[in-house]
Design a protein around this motif. Structure first.
Motif, PDB file in Angstrom:
ATOM      1  N   MET A   1       8.979  -5.330   2.041  1.00 46.27           N
ATOM      2  CA  MET A   1       8.471  -5.202   1.610  1.00 46.27           C
ATOM      3  C   MET A   1       6.512  -5.272   2.531  1.00 46.27           C
ATOM      4  SD  MET A   1       6.073  -3.562  -1.441  1.00 46.27           S
ATOM      5  CE  MET A   1       6.822  -3.684  -2.371  1.00 46.27           C
ATOM      6  N   ARG A   2       5.666  -4.417   2.953  1.00 48.84           N
ATOM      7  CA  ARG A   2       4.547  -5.075   3.897  1.00 48.84           C
ATOM      8  C   ARG A   2       3.400  -4.267   3.098  1.00 48.84           C
ATOM      9  NH1 ARG A   2       3.939  -1.416   8.973  1.00 48.84           N
ATOM     10  NH2 ARG A   2       3.011  -2.971   9.739  1.00 48.84           N
ATOM     11  N   TYR A   3       2.037  -5.018   3.724  1.00 48.18           N
ATOM     12  CA  TYR A   3       0.820  -3.928   3.669  1.00 48.18           C
ATOM     13  C   TYR A   3       0.061  -4.078   4.059  1.00 48.18           C
ATOM     14  CZ  TYR A   3       2.370  -6.389  -0.919  1.00 48.18           C
ATOM     15  OH  TYR A   3       2.935  -6.462  -2.399  1.00 48.18           O
ATOM     16  N   GLU A   4      -0.579  -2.963   4.316  1.00 52.03           N
ATOM     17  CA  GLU A   4      -1.709  -2.110   5.463  1.00 52.03           C
ATOM     18  C   GLU A   4      -3.134  -2.277   4.891  1.00 52.03           C
ATOM     19  OE1 GLU A   4      -0.641   0.688   7.369  1.00 52.03           O
ATOM     20  OE2 GLU A   4       1.391   0.220   8.899  1.00 52.03           O
ATOM     21  N   ILE A   5      -3.746  -2.856   5.094  1.00 49.99           N
ATOM     22  CA  ILE A   5      -5.661  -2.144   5.220  1.00 49.99           C
ATOM     23  C   ILE A   5      -5.887  -0.806   5.187  1.00 49.99           C
ATOM     24  CG2 ILE A   5      -8.105  -3.152   5.380  1.00 49.99           C
ATOM     25  CD1 ILE A   5      -6.585  -5.625   6.030  1.00 49.99           C
ATOM     26  N   ASN A   6      -6.222  -0.382   5.279  1.00 44.22           N
ATOM     27  CA  ASN A   6      -6.901   1.529   5.053  1.00 44.22           C
ATOM     28  C   ASN A   6      -8.489   1.746   4.936  1.00 44.22           C
ATOM     29  OD1 ASN A   6      -8.090   1.363   2.618  1.00 44.22           O
ATOM     30  ND2 ASN A   6      -6.520   2.026   1.522  1.00 44.22           N
ATOM     31  N   ASN A   7      -8.894   2.283   4.905  1.00 45.49           N
ATOM     32  CA  ASN A   7     -10.770   2.468   6.102  1.00 45.49           C
ATOM     33  C   ASN A   7     -11.305   1.979   4.992  1.00 45.49           C
ATOM     34  OD1 ASN A   7     -10.008   3.519   8.356  1.00 45.49           O
ATOM     35  ND2 ASN A   7      -9.552   5.345   7.500  1.00 45.49           N
ATOM     36  N   ASN A   8     -10.611   2.423   3.380  1.00 41.13           N
ATOM     37  CA  ASN A   8     -11.614   1.073   1.892  1.00 41.13           C
ATOM     38  C   ASN A   8     -12.004  -0.053   2.334  1.00 41.13           C
ATOM     39  OD1 ASN A   8     -11.347   3.768   1.198  1.00 41.13           O
ATOM     40  ND2 ASN A   8      -9.944   2.844  -0.136  1.00 41.13           N
ATOM     41  N   CYS A   9     -11.970  -0.591   4.003  1.00 41.47           N
ATOM     42  CA  CYS A   9     -11.934  -2.587   3.555  1.00 41.47           C
ATOM     43  C   CYS A   9     -13.454  -1.700   4.156  1.00 41.47           C
ATOM     44  CB  CYS A   9     -11.012  -2.788   4.798  1.00 41.47           C
ATOM     45  SG  CYS A   9     -11.911  -4.435   5.334  1.00 41.47           S
ATOM     46  N   ILE A  10     -14.219  -3.321   3.095  1.00 41.21           N
ATOM     47  CA  ILE A  10     -15.241  -3.301   3.366  1.00 41.21           C
ATOM     48  C   ILE A  10     -15.630  -5.164   4.020  1.00 41.21           C
ATOM     49  CG2 ILE A  10     -16.649  -1.723   1.303  1.00 41.21           C
ATOM     50  CD1 ILE A  10     -16.584  -4.616  -0.499  1.00 41.21           C
ATOM     51  N   ALA A  11     -15.039  -5.299   4.360  1.00 41.44           N
ATOM     52  CA  ALA A  11     -14.148  -6.540   5.063  1.00 41.44           C
ATOM     53  C   ALA A  11     -15.548  -7.724   4.182  1.00 41.44           C
ATOM     54  CB  ALA A  11     -15.436  -6.735   6.963  1.00 41.44           C
ATOM     55  N   CYS A  12     -15.220  -7.873   3.367  1.00 42.66           N
ATOM     56  CA  CYS A  12     -15.276  -8.592   2.430  1.00 42.66           C
ATOM     57  C   CYS A  12     -15.252 -10.193   2.308  1.00 42.66           C
ATOM     58  CB  CYS A  12     -15.476  -8.294   0.605  1.00 42.66           C
ATOM     59  SG  CYS A  12     -13.836  -8.565   0.279  1.00 42.66           S
ATOM     60  N   THR A  53       4.050 -12.312   3.814  1.00 43.84           N
ATOM     61  CA  THR A  53       5.289 -12.647   3.471  1.00 43.84           C
ATOM     62  C   THR A  53       5.669 -11.678   2.161  1.00 43.84           C
ATOM     63  OG1 THR A  53       4.701 -14.420   1.889  1.00 43.84           O
ATOM     64  CG2 THR A  53       5.211 -15.232   3.741  1.00 43.84           C
ATOM     65  N   GLY A  54       4.824 -10.230   2.118  1.00 48.24           N
ATOM     66  CA  GLY A  54       4.755  -9.960   1.309  1.00 48.24           C
ATOM     67  C   GLY A  54       4.455  -9.781  -0.064  1.00 48.24           C
ATOM     68  N   CYS A  55       3.921 -11.349  -0.267  1.00 43.30           N
ATOM     69  CA  CYS A  55       3.438 -12.540  -1.611  1.00 43.30           C
ATOM     70  C   CYS A  55       2.634 -10.631  -3.214  1.00 43.30           C
ATOM     71  CB  CYS A  55       2.829 -13.444  -1.406  1.00 43.30           C
ATOM     72  SG  CYS A  55       1.419 -13.532  -1.039  1.00 43.30           S
ATOM     73  N   GLY A  56       1.695 -10.050  -2.176  1.00 43.18           N
ATOM     74  CA  GLY A  56       0.843  -9.499  -2.735  1.00 43.18           C
ATOM     75  C   GLY A  56      -0.614  -9.898  -3.434  1.00 43.18           C
ATOM     76  N   ALA A  57      -0.992 -11.408  -2.839  1.00 38.00           N
ATOM     77  CA  ALA A  57      -1.977 -12.326  -3.286  1.00 38.00           C
ATOM     78  C   ALA A  57      -3.228 -11.282  -3.225  1.00 38.00           C
ATOM     79  CB  ALA A  57      -1.761 -13.494  -2.780  1.00 38.00           C
ATOM     80  N   TRP A  63     -10.296  -5.599  -4.672  1.00 46.17           N
ATOM     81  CA  TRP A  63     -11.049  -4.553  -5.559  1.00 46.17           C
ATOM     82  C   TRP A  63     -11.862  -3.017  -4.887  1.00 46.17           C
ATOM     83  CZ3 TRP A  63     -16.229  -3.353  -4.201  1.00 46.17           C
ATOM     84  CH2 TRP A  63     -17.009  -3.961  -3.249  1.00 46.17           C
ATOM     85  N   PRO A  64     -11.907  -2.922  -3.650  1.00 49.83           N
ATOM     86  CA  PRO A  64     -11.570  -1.632  -3.255  1.00 49.83           C
ATOM     87  C   PRO A  64     -11.093  -0.716  -2.679  1.00 49.83           C
ATOM     88  CG  PRO A  64     -13.480  -3.656  -1.642  1.00 49.83           C
ATOM     89  CD  PRO A  64     -11.868  -4.262  -2.388  1.00 49.83           C
ATOM     90  N   GLY A  65      -9.607  -1.698  -3.049  1.00 49.65           N
ATOM     91  CA  GLY A  65      -8.236  -0.411  -2.690  1.00 49.65           C
ATOM     92  C   GLY A  65      -7.627  -0.761  -1.881  1.00 49.65           C
ATOM     93  N   ALA A  66      -7.716  -1.149  -0.404  1.00 48.23           N
ATOM     94  CA  ALA A  66      -8.272  -1.016   0.462  1.00 48.23           C
ATOM     95  C   ALA A  66      -6.507  -1.897   0.921  1.00 48.23           C
ATOM     96  CB  ALA A  66      -9.413  -1.976   1.584  1.00 48.23           C
ATOM     97  N   ILE A  67      -5.883  -2.567   0.420  1.00 48.61           N
ATOM     98  CA  ILE A  67      -4.722  -2.999   0.917  1.00 48.61           C
ATOM     99  C   ILE A  67      -3.480  -1.998   0.080  1.00 48.61           C
ATOM    100  CG2 ILE A  67      -2.813  -4.919   0.504  1.00 48.61           C
ATOM    101  CD1 ILE A  67      -5.755  -6.375   1.485  1.00 48.61           C
ATOM    102  N   GLU A  68      -2.784  -1.659   1.505  1.00 45.41           N
ATOM    103  CA  GLU A  68      -1.723  -0.013   0.745  1.00 45.41           C
ATOM    104  C   GLU A  68      -0.392  -0.745   0.305  1.00 45.41           C
ATOM    105  OE1 GLU A  68      -2.360   2.796   2.663  1.00 45.41           O
ATOM    106  OE2 GLU A  68      -4.147   3.775   1.877  1.00 45.41           O
ATOM    107  N   GLU A  69       0.608  -1.063  -0.070  1.00 48.41           N
ATOM    108  CA  GLU A  69       1.730  -0.848   0.023  1.00 48.41           C
ATOM    109  C   GLU A  69       2.332  -0.363   0.608  1.00 48.41           C
ATOM    110  OE1 GLU A  69       4.423  -1.982  -3.075  1.00 48.41           O
ATOM    111  OE2 GLU A  69       2.262  -2.416  -4.773  1.00 48.41           O
ATOM    112  N   VAL A  70       3.455  -0.767   1.459  1.00 41.85           N
ATOM    113  CA  VAL A  70       3.713   0.089   2.800  1.00 41.85           C
ATOM    114  C   VAL A  70       5.440  -0.504   2.472  1.00 41.85           C
ATOM    115  CG1 VAL A  70       4.063   0.656   5.393  1.00 41.85           C
ATOM    116  CG2 VAL A  70       1.786   0.301   4.494  1.00 41.85           C
ATOM    117  N   ARG A  71       6.212   0.892   2.109  1.00 42.27           N
ATOM    118  CA  ARG A  71       8.013   0.697   1.987  1.00 42.27           C
ATOM    119  C   ARG A  71       8.872   0.210   3.206  1.00 42.27           C
ATOM    120  NH1 ARG A  71       8.839  -0.981  -3.218  1.00 42.27           N
ATOM    121  NH2 ARG A  71       7.524   0.111  -4.218  1.00 42.27           N
TER     122      ARG A  71
END
Length: 76
Positions: A1-12, A53-57, A63-71
């Protein structure tokens, strides 16, 4: 599993703070700053690099929901 950052990112930066693997490129590092006409400008928006590493931290604190799981299909 890996993650990607989408357009909801507010750079917090919350994801970069909790990532213990240095897998979040924030666009603020010296290697990503671009010099255009003598002015310093930031590079690309936050991305998750190959150190992930896919740890999910990061997912847990985003909180903006900018990180998505990508299988990713794995070949066995």
């Amino acid at each position: 599993m890996r993650y990607e950052i989408n357009n909801n990112c507010i750079a917090c930066g919350s994801c970069a703070v909790v990532c213990g693997h240095n897998a979040i490129d924030t666009g603020y590092s010296h290697s990503q700053i671009k010099d255009i006409s003598g002015k310093q400008e930031f590079g690309d928006p936050f991305i998750i690099n190959n150190n992930c590493t896919g740890c999910g931290a990061c997912l847990a604190v985003c909180w903006p929901g900018a990180i998505e799981e990508v299988r990713v299909n794995q070949i066995t």
